[in-house]
Design a protein around this motif. Structure first.
Motif, PDB file in Angstrom:
ATOM      1  N   GLU A 114       0.730  -1.202  -0.256  1.00  0.00           N
ATOM      2  CA  GLU A 114       0.052   0.031  -0.006  1.00  0.00           C
ATOM      3  C   GLU A 114       1.198   1.260  -0.173  1.00  0.00           C
ATOM      4  OE1 GLU A 114      -3.176  -0.253  -0.400  1.00  0.00           O
ATOM      5  OE2 GLU A 114      -3.969  -2.078   0.720  1.00  0.00           O
ATOM      6  N   ALA A 115       1.929   1.375   1.022  1.00  0.00           N
ATOM      7  CA  ALA A 115       2.842   2.403   0.901  1.00  0.00           C
ATOM      8  C   ALA A 115       3.467   2.727  -0.541  1.00  0.00           C
ATOM      9  CB  ALA A 115       3.885   2.190   2.122  1.00  0.00           C
ATOM     10  N   ALA A 116       4.073   1.448  -1.164  1.00  0.00           N
ATOM     11  CA  ALA A 116       4.768   1.604  -2.344  1.00  0.00           C
ATOM     12  C   ALA A 116       3.575   2.401  -3.201  1.00  0.00           C
ATOM     13  CB  ALA A 116       5.416   0.471  -2.806  1.00  0.00           C
ATOM     14  N   GLY A 117       2.441   1.827  -3.341  1.00  0.00           N
ATOM     15  CA  GLY A 117       1.407   2.281  -4.382  1.00  0.00           C
ATOM     16  C   GLY A 117       1.284   3.746  -4.128  1.00  0.00           C
ATOM     17  N   LEU A 118       0.882   4.328  -2.928  1.00  0.00           N
ATOM     18  CA  LEU A 118       0.760   5.825  -2.521  1.00  0.00           C
ATOM     19  C   LEU A 118       2.014   6.368  -3.118  1.00  0.00           C
ATOM     20  CD1 LEU A 118      -0.768   5.449   1.103  1.00  0.00           C
ATOM     21  CD2 LEU A 118      -2.014   5.765  -1.149  1.00  0.00           C
ATOM     22  N   ALA A 119       2.992   5.960  -2.956  1.00  0.00           N
ATOM     23  CA  ALA A 119       4.420   6.843  -3.356  1.00  0.00           C
ATOM     24  C   ALA A 119       4.298   6.891  -4.987  1.00  0.00           C
ATOM     25  CB  ALA A 119       5.546   6.243  -3.104  1.00  0.00           C
ATOM     26  N   ARG A 120       3.683   6.192  -5.628  1.00  0.00           N
ATOM     27  CA  ARG A 120       3.580   6.255  -6.993  1.00  0.00           C
ATOM     28  C   ARG A 120       2.499   7.012  -7.802  1.00  0.00           C
ATOM     29  NH1 ARG A 120       6.203   0.796  -6.900  1.00  0.00           N
ATOM     30  NH2 ARG A 120       4.248  -0.150  -6.338  1.00  0.00           N
ATOM     31  N   ILE A 121       1.703   7.736  -6.845  1.00  0.00           N
ATOM     32  CA  ILE A 121       0.441   8.604  -7.253  1.00  0.00           C
ATOM     33  C   ILE A 121       1.073   9.980  -7.640  1.00  0.00           C
ATOM     34  CG2 ILE A 121      -1.550   9.604  -6.502  1.00  0.00           C
ATOM     35  CD1 ILE A 121      -2.035   7.454  -4.674  1.00  0.00           C
ATOM     36  N   SER A 122       0.553  10.272  -8.768  1.00  0.00           N
ATOM     37  CA  SER A 122       1.036  11.421  -9.454  1.00  0.00           C
ATOM     38  C   SER A 122       0.346  12.804  -8.711  1.00  0.00           C
ATOM     39  CB  SER A 122       0.835  11.686 -11.081  1.00  0.00           C
ATOM     40  OG  SER A 122       1.137  12.880 -11.573  1.00  0.00           O
ATOM     41  N   ALA A 123       1.172  13.527  -7.881  1.00  0.00           N
ATOM     42  CA  ALA A 123       0.539  14.728  -7.198  1.00  0.00           C
ATOM     43  C   ALA A 123       0.362  15.985  -8.113  1.00  0.00           C
ATOM     44  CB  ALA A 123       1.609  15.270  -6.184  1.00  0.00           C
ATOM     45  N   SER A 124       0.993  16.157  -9.123  1.00  0.00           N
ATOM     46  CA  SER A 124       0.851  17.147 -10.287  1.00  0.00           C
ATOM     47  C   SER A 124      -0.515  16.893 -10.949  1.00  0.00           C
ATOM     48  CB  SER A 124       1.923  17.311 -11.180  1.00  0.00           C
ATOM     49  OG  SER A 124       2.146  16.053 -11.931  1.00  0.00           O
ATOM     50  N   ALA A 237      -4.132  -0.826  -7.644  1.00  0.00           N
ATOM     51  CA  ALA A 237      -5.337  -1.758  -6.795  1.00  0.00           C
ATOM     52  C   ALA A 237      -4.931  -3.250  -7.101  1.00  0.00           C
ATOM     53  CB  ALA A 237      -6.616  -1.565  -7.673  1.00  0.00           C
ATOM     54  N   ALA A 238      -4.120  -3.729  -7.991  1.00  0.00           N
ATOM     55  CA  ALA A 238      -3.851  -5.028  -8.214  1.00  0.00           C
ATOM     56  C   ALA A 238      -2.670  -5.666  -7.239  1.00  0.00           C
ATOM     57  CB  ALA A 238      -3.813  -5.491  -9.577  1.00  0.00           C
ATOM     58  N   ALA A 239      -1.736  -4.538  -6.969  1.00  0.00           N
ATOM     59  CA  ALA A 239      -0.322  -5.204  -6.624  1.00  0.00           C
ATOM     60  C   ALA A 239      -0.558  -5.608  -5.093  1.00  0.00           C
ATOM     61  CB  ALA A 239       0.671  -4.021  -6.791  1.00  0.00           C
ATOM     62  N   SER A 240      -1.371  -5.051  -4.450  1.00  0.00           N
ATOM     63  CA  SER A 240      -1.582  -5.437  -2.822  1.00  0.00           C
ATOM     64  C   SER A 240      -2.088  -6.933  -2.845  1.00  0.00           C
ATOM     65  CB  SER A 240      -2.476  -4.614  -2.218  1.00  0.00           C
ATOM     66  OG  SER A 240      -2.745  -4.906  -0.796  1.00  0.00           O
ATOM     67  N   PRO A 241      -1.520  -7.613  -1.635  1.00  0.00           N
ATOM     68  CA  PRO A 241      -1.966  -9.164  -1.505  1.00  0.00           C
ATOM     69  C   PRO A 241      -3.157  -9.053  -0.822  1.00  0.00           C
ATOM     70  CG  PRO A 241       0.023  -8.568   0.021  1.00  0.00           C
ATOM     71  CD  PRO A 241      -0.142  -7.454  -1.164  1.00  0.00           C
TER      72      PRO A 241
END
Length: 291
Positions: A114-124, A237-241
Motif C-alpha cells: 500500500e505504501a509503495a502504491g501511494l508513493a507512485r500516485i502523481s501529485a501534479s 489496486a492489483a499489486a496489494s496481496p
C-alpha cells in the motif's frame, strides 16, 4: 481439434528476448521488466528520465519484440496485469502461508505494498484535476459497488464547502436522470477498478456526450471508464496481496482532490466550511464530553 495455446505474457516475451537484444535495449528491457507497473502508468518521457535512457529506445524495444510501438507494448503490459474477468476476487486468493508469523507477515506485506502504491500516485495530476473541479459550475461524482464508499467520501468532503454544487450520481434517484442533467460546464468524477461496472462506463460516456470535464480515478490507463478522460488519476489496486484489490490509493486521491479544491476556494470556501461547522454544532451532531 487442438486447443489454442495461451498467448505468452509480454513480460515473459521481454525476458526471453533480452539475450538477443543490443546492449542498450537490454538495459531498457531490464528496467521495464523491473518496473512494469510504472511502465503502464507513466509516460514514455518520464520512464526515460528515470531510466536514464533516450525516449526513442522504448519504441525501439517494443518494435524489437514485435509490437508496432511503445503504446502497443504498454497496452499489452496493462492487460497482463488485469485480473481474470471470471474470478476477479477469488482468483487473487492465496493459500494460507505456513509458519507461526504467517498472518503477521501477510499484514506487513499488504501495508508495504500500500505504501509503495501511494508513493507512485502523481501529485501534479491530482492538482491539475482539482483545478478543474474548482472551475466547474457543478461536480458530479460516481462510484459503484466497492467504489461507492470512495465516491461518497469525496462527495461529503466537497459538500462541506460547496454544498450547492456537488452531487452523487444516483444518490437521489435513477442514475440515468443524472446523466441527462450533465452540462458542458460541469465536472464528472468516475471512480473504478477492474472489473469495471457497466454503470461507471455509461456515466463516463454520458459525460463525453455532454462535453463535461471527465475526471477518472482508475487503476489502469486502459480502464473503459477512463477512455478519453480530461484528467486520469491512477492508483494501484492489483499489486496489494489479499483477495480484494486495494482502495487505499483511490481514497488518498479523493482526499487530496478535496484538500486542494478547498485551498483553491480561498476565503469563500473557508466561510462556507465555517457555516457548515456552525450548523453541525447547533444540531449537536458530535458527542461532547461533559465534565
Amino acid at each position: 481439434m487442438a486447443q489454442a495455446q495461451p498467448k505468452p505474457s509480454p513480460l515473459n516475451e521481454l525476458c526471453s528476448a533480452l539475450p538477443s537484444l543490443p546492449m542498450r535495449l537490454q538495459e531498457v528491457g531490464r528496467f521495464v521488466a523491473a518496473n512494469d507497473y510504472d511502465a503502464t502508468t507513466r509516460s514514455m518521457r518520464e520512464l526515460a528520465s528515470v531510466a536514464g535512457a533516450d525516449p526513442a529506445s522504448f519504441t525501439r524495444l517494443a518494435k524489437a519484440l514485435g509490437y508496432s510501438g511503445w503504446d502497443e507494448l504498454r497496452a499489452a503490459l496493462t492487460e497482463a496485469r488485469r485480473p481474470a474477468q471470471g474470478s476477479p476476487f477469488s482468483g487473487r486468493a492465496k493459500s494460507r502461508r505456513a509458519g507461526p508469523n504467517a498472518d503477521v507477515r501477510l499484514v506487513h506485506d499488504k501495508l508495504e505494498a500500500e505504501a509503495a502504491g501511494l508513493a507512485r500516485i502523481s501529485a501534479s495530476a491530482i492538482a491539475e484535476a482539482a483545478r478543474a473541479l474548482h472551475a466547474a459550475n457543478r461536480i458530479w461524482i460516481t462510484g459503484f459497488r466497492s467504489c461507492r464508499s470512495v465516491a461518497e467520501l469525496l462527495t461529503y468532503q466537497l459538500r462541506l464547502f460547496r454544498p450547492d454544487a456537488v452531487q452523487l450520481v444516483g444518490g437521489s434517484g435513477p442514475f440515468d436522470l443524472d446523466h441527462g442533467a450533465f452540462r458542458a460546464d460541469d465536472a464528472v468524477v468516475v471512480i473504478g477498478f477492474a472489473p469495471y461496472t457497466l454503470v461507471s462506463v455509461e456515466t463516463a460516456r454520458a459525460a463525453h456526450q455532454a462535453r463535461a470535464t471527465l475526471i477518472a480515478i482508475a487503476d489502469t490507463i486502459s480502464a473503459p471508464m477512463a477512455e478519453g478522460a480530461d484528467h486520469l488519476l491512477l492508483f494501484e489496486a492489483a499489486a496489494s496481496p489479499g483477495f480484494f484489490p486495494s482502495l487505499t490509493g483511490a481514497i488518498a486521491v479523493a482526499q487530496s482532490l478535496a484538500a486542494v479544491s478547498f485551498t483553491l476556494g480561498g476565503a469563500g470556501a473557508k466561510r462556507k466550511l465555517e457555516e457548515t461547522e456552525g450548523r453541525l454544532a447547533e444540531m449537536s451532531q458530535y458527542f461532547v464530553e461533559k465534565g
